[in-house]
Scaffold this active site. Structure first.
Site, PDB file in Angstrom:
ATOM      1  N   HIS A  52      68.419  36.591  18.370  1.00  0.00           N
ATOM      2  CA  HIS A  52      69.707  37.073  18.851  1.00  0.00           C
ATOM      3  C   HIS A  52      69.460  37.948  20.080  1.00  0.00           C
ATOM      4  O   HIS A  52      68.313  38.231  20.426  1.00  0.00           O
ATOM      5  CB  HIS A  52      70.445  37.857  17.745  1.00  0.00           C
ATOM      6  CG  HIS A  52      69.727  39.053  17.230  1.00  0.00           C
ATOM      7  ND1 HIS A  52      69.179  39.121  15.963  1.00  0.00           N
ATOM      8  CD2 HIS A  52      69.437  40.246  17.819  1.00  0.00           C
ATOM      9  CE1 HIS A  52      68.608  40.293  15.796  1.00  0.00           C
ATOM     10  NE2 HIS A  52      68.737  41.001  16.905  1.00  0.00           N
TER      11      HIS A  52
HETATM   12  P1  TYD Z   1      69.159  40.589  10.882  1.00  0.00           P
HETATM   13  O1  TYD Z   1      69.884  40.870  12.190  1.00  0.00           O
HETATM   14  O2  TYD Z   1      69.172  39.169  10.420  1.00  0.00           O
HETATM   15  O3  TYD Z   1      67.640  41.082  11.024  1.00  0.00           O
HETATM   16  P2  TYD Z   1      66.591  40.717  12.205  1.00  0.00           P
HETATM   17  O4  TYD Z   1      67.062  41.435  13.445  1.00  0.00           O
HETATM   18  O5  TYD Z   1      65.265  41.240  11.736  1.00  0.00           O
HETATM   19  O6  TYD Z   1      66.588  39.228  12.391  1.00  0.00           O
HETATM   20  O7  TYD Z   1      69.738  41.554   9.776  1.00  0.00           O
HETATM   21  C1  TYD Z   1      69.803  41.189   8.389  1.00  0.00           C
HETATM   22  C2  TYD Z   1      71.032  41.796   7.771  1.00  0.00           C
HETATM   23  O8  TYD Z   1      70.985  43.221   7.807  1.00  0.00           O
HETATM   24  C3  TYD Z   1      72.320  41.378   8.452  1.00  0.00           C
HETATM   25  O9  TYD Z   1      73.273  41.048   7.455  1.00  0.00           O
HETATM   26  C4  TYD Z   1      72.785  42.601   9.186  1.00  0.00           C
HETATM   27  C5  TYD Z   1      72.183  43.728   8.377  1.00  0.00           C
HETATM   28  N1  TYD Z   1      71.856  44.910   9.196  1.00  0.00           N
HETATM   29  C6  TYD Z   1      72.556  46.078   9.017  1.00  0.00           C
HETATM   30  O10 TYD Z   1      73.507  46.166   8.209  1.00  0.00           O
HETATM   31  N2  TYD Z   1      72.219  47.174   9.749  1.00  0.00           N
HETATM   32  C7  TYD Z   1      71.210  47.140  10.657  1.00  0.00           C
HETATM   33  O11 TYD Z   1      70.914  48.170  11.319  1.00  0.00           O
HETATM   34  C8  TYD Z   1      70.489  45.907  10.858  1.00  0.00           C
HETATM   35  C9  TYD Z   1      69.381  45.805  11.861  1.00  0.00           C
HETATM   36  C10 TYD Z   1      70.844  44.805  10.092  1.00  0.00           C
END
Ligand code: TYD
Length: 139
Positions: A52
């Site tokens: 992303h």
């Molecule tokens: P995700 O964006 O998939 O993690 P990465 O960046 O490692 O790929 O995040 C996983 C889940 O956690 C998603 O449902 C969003 C949630 N999340 C939060 O609630 N707060 C946060 O600060 C972060 C980074 C993720």
């Protein structure tokens, strides 16, 4: 660095016979107000995270333990970094598509963030990200 704005940060490290301690401090080695910290760990072998980009968020990635690969893409160039040293961070400005993979066993990846979690700050669609990169460049 072929992508503008990325910075390697060498944290101040104090070492003695008891081990090492590193300091992260706003205005000294962290350029933004840290509003959130998250960390990922117990990552099964072969998994990929990230995939992303952020509209406004700035971050610093740190390998607190083990190693991982961070690949950044500004819509024109791609660059990969192996993070494997807890005394080093990688500053990432907004508008970079990031992919995180090649996690070692026992890896702990910690991320400092300039904003609280906002779902609408994300691009999850690469084509939408590219469209906005080009749009911002035309302005
Ligand atoms: P995700 O964006 O998939 O993690 P990465 O960046 O490692 O790929 O995040 C996983 C889940 O956690 C998603 O449902 C969003 C949630 N999340 C939060 O609630 N707060 C946060 O600060 C972060 C980074 C993720």
């Amino acid at each position: 660095m072929s992508i503008n704005g990325i910075k390697r940060i060498n944290f101040n490290k104090f070492s003695d016979e008891r081990g090492n301690i590193c300091f992260l401090e706003r205005g000294k080695n962290i350029s933004f107000d840290i509003k959130r910290i998250y960390y990922i760990y117990d990552i099964p072998s072969g998994k990929t995270r990230g995939e992303h980009a952020h509209k406004e968020l700035e971050q610093v990635f740190i390998a607190l333990n083990g190693s991982f690969k961070l690949t950044l893409d500004d819509g024109y160039n791609k660059e990969s970094f192996i993070l494997n040293d807890p005394s080093m961070g990688l500053y990432i400005p907004k508008m970079l598509w990031r992919t995180v993979d090649d996690f070692s066993a026992n890896c702990i990846c910690m991320v400092l963030a300039s904003e609280i979690y906002k779902a609408d700050d994300y691009y999850h669609d690469y084509n939408e990200f590219i469209k906005d990169v080009k749009k911002r460049n035309e302005q």
